[in-house]
Scaffold this active site. Structure first.
Site, mmCIF file in Angstrom:
data_model
loop_
_atom_site.group_PDB
_atom_site.id
_atom_site.type_symbol
_atom_site.label_atom_id
_atom_site.label_comp_id
_atom_site.label_asym_id
_atom_site.label_seq_id
_atom_site.Cartn_x
_atom_site.Cartn_y
_atom_site.Cartn_z
ATOM 1 N N GLU A 161 17.315 -25.931 2.254
ATOM 2 C CA GLU A 161 17.505 -27.266 1.708
ATOM 3 C C GLU A 161 17.953 -27.221 0.246
ATOM 4 O O GLU A 161 18.782 -28.032 -0.186
ATOM 5 C CB GLU A 161 16.201 -28.075 1.813
ATOM 6 C CG GLU A 161 15.734 -28.313 3.237
ATOM 7 C CD GLU A 161 14.745 -27.274 3.718
ATOM 8 O OE1 GLU A 161 13.810 -27.636 4.438
ATOM 9 O OE2 GLU A 161 14.919 -26.069 3.368
ATOM 10 N N CYS B 17 9.194 -27.778 4.079
ATOM 11 C CA CYS B 17 7.847 -27.425 3.658
ATOM 12 C C CYS B 17 7.332 -28.421 2.628
ATOM 13 O O CYS B 17 8.098 -29.017 1.867
ATOM 14 C CB CYS B 17 7.809 -26.006 3.098
ATOM 15 S SG CYS B 17 8.852 -25.745 1.647
ATOM 16 N N ALA C 217 14.813 8.492 32.671
ATOM 17 C CA ALA C 217 15.001 9.889 32.266
ATOM 18 C C ALA C 217 14.924 10.757 33.514
ATOM 19 O O ALA C 217 14.292 10.396 34.511
ATOM 20 C CB ALA C 217 13.932 10.328 31.259
ATOM 21 N N THR D 122 7.289 9.696 23.351
ATOM 22 C CA THR D 122 8.705 9.582 23.025
ATOM 23 C C THR D 122 9.044 10.424 21.798
ATOM 24 O O THR D 122 10.095 11.075 21.744
ATOM 25 C CB THR D 122 9.076 8.107 22.774
ATOM 26 O OG1 THR D 122 8.864 7.371 23.981
ATOM 27 C CG2 THR D 122 10.516 7.965 22.338
ATOM 28 N N ASP E 165 11.805 13.210 22.424
ATOM 29 C CA ASP E 165 13.151 12.903 21.936
ATOM 30 C C ASP E 165 13.322 13.059 20.432
ATOM 31 O O ASP E 165 14.458 13.083 19.943
ATOM 32 C CB ASP E 165 13.526 11.469 22.318
ATOM 33 C CG ASP E 165 13.528 11.241 23.819
ATOM 34 O OD1 ASP E 165 13.719 12.215 24.564
ATOM 35 O OD2 ASP E 165 13.340 10.084 24.245
ATOM 36 N N GLU F 178 10.497 0.527 21.787
ATOM 37 C CA GLU F 178 11.436 1.525 22.309
ATOM 38 C C GLU F 178 10.598 2.740 22.665
ATOM 39 O O GLU F 178 10.378 3.628 21.846
ATOM 40 C CB GLU F 178 12.507 1.869 21.275
ATOM 41 C CG GLU F 178 13.389 0.685 20.913
ATOM 42 C CD GLU F 178 14.656 1.096 20.191
ATOM 43 O OE1 GLU F 178 15.354 2.020 20.687
ATOM 44 O OE2 GLU F 178 14.951 0.517 19.132
#
Length: 367
Positions: free
Chosen positions: A55, A78, A165, A199, A203, A293
């Site tokens: 704004e 607000c 996988a 993971t 990886d 992930e």
């Protein structure tokens, strides 16, 4: 109730709000348009916490043309002092005649008080114009304010037979380059990236935002119940990392604390990290959107506990066979009534892959 022109101006305000998609955290993404005699005289977007709200920018651009004008804003102005002064006051001082908000602010500090303040001072107000679209811009902010939980988005790349996988763990790459670039955009809008120690060990990912312009890196959060994090793990490089753990039998907390890593202890009755407690803590740390992930174990645990709000799934035109890893490791189901129904909200193609966005039925869109 609302005219075609009202929709046109609010659509522009929503477009402006998207400019802050990657940068406003922990604040919401907000856009504002000032219209005088059916002409846009001011535009603005909130871009970063601590900087002026949408704004303010729009009023600065409108100048004296704001007097008697209509302000279209994607979120209720607000009415409290935070890092910046109240936007309701700024609109009042500028002499705006009417304010149309897409939605009421879910923040308990505002929650209708901004619109009520404007009404009490003679400014006409309306809300609800394109509310669904406005809420879709800020699912994490809304959920954090209303339920003290972040919006959890689980990203999975899989073959058409639902495998993530090979049996030996090899998984690079299932998805196309176009899909992987799209993932970077989802990472960039997230406050945190959540993964599991499995993971990390398999990886060794870094899980940073790459290949797109960005001014910050999301917090990386690793669920590592026994605190097995390798000292040379790539996820410890390129940004901030939190390790959530349940036990420290290897006595590594002092080492990681000395390295500047944030440690969070949250054990459940089984000696694993309590995922509900972890997510509540992330919300307390002002994390709006958390992107998962991870592998089938953490994915399955989050789904089984109904902690996932959205699924972001990339299906590659491949078949990987019955012995390959599944998308989710969940308790065995015996009846179709136990299946988790999904509401698909978007399907599109990236390279040769198909991307599906879906909401589990237990976690319908924010309201």
């Amino acid at each position: 109730m609302f005219s075609a022109l009202d929709h046109l101006y609010m659509q522009r305000a929503l477009q402006l709000a998207e400019r802050g998609l990657y940068t406003t955290t922990p604040n919401p993404r907000v856009g504002c348009v000032i219209v005088h005699q059916q002409k846009i005289v001011g535009e603005g977007a909130h871009l970063k916490a601590g900087e002026p709200h949408a704004e303010v920018y729009a009023l600065q651009q409108a100048g004296q043309h704001a007097r008697g004008a209509t302000a279209y804003v994607t979120l209720e102005p607000c009415s409290h002092h935070g890092r910046t002064p109240p936007c309701a006051d700024a609109l009042l001082k500028a002499g705006v005649g009417k304010v149309i908000a897409a939605m009421v602010d879910p923040n308990p500090l505002v929650a209708g008080k901004g619109l009520a303040y404007l009404q009490a001072h003679g400014i006409e107000t309306q809300h609800g114009l394109m509310e669904t679209q406005a809420k879709a811009l800020n699912p994490g902010f809304i959920l954090r304010m209303s339920q003290q939980m972040p919006w959890v988005r689980c990203k999975i790349a899989a073959s058409l037979d639902g495998k993530t996988a090979m049996a030996n763990g090899h998984s690079q790459w299932i998805s196309s380059e176009a899909s992987r670039l799209d993932v970077q955009h989802w990472r960039a809008r997230s406050c945190a990236i959540l993964t599991g120690i499995g993971t990390v060990l398999a990886d060794n990912p870094q899980l940073t935002v790459r290949d797109i312009p960005d001014t910050r890196q999301p917090l990386r959060v690793v669920v590592d119940s026994q605190l097995r994090m390798p000292m040379d793990a790539r996820i410890m490089q390129g940004g901030s990392t939190m390790i959530a753990y349940a036990t420290d039998s290897l006595q590594r907390t002092s080492y990681w604390a000395d390295q500047g890593v944030t440690l969070f202890h949250a054990a459940d009755a089984q000696g694993q990290v309590c995922l509900n407690t972890l997510l509540k803590h992330l919300a307390h740390c002002q994390m709006n959107e958390v992107m998962v992930e991870a592998g089938q174990g953490l994915n399955g645990a989050l789904i089984a506990r109904q902690l996932v709000n959205e699924l972001l799934m990339y299906y590659a035109p491949k078949l990987m066979g019955g012995q390959a890893h599944n998308m989710l490791a969940m308790p065995s189901l015996t009846h179709m009534s136990q299946a988790i129904d999904l509401n698909i909200t978007d399907i599109r193609q990236f390279g040769a892959d198909i991307r599906v966005l879906a909401l589990p039925e237990y976690a319908s869109a924010v309201t």
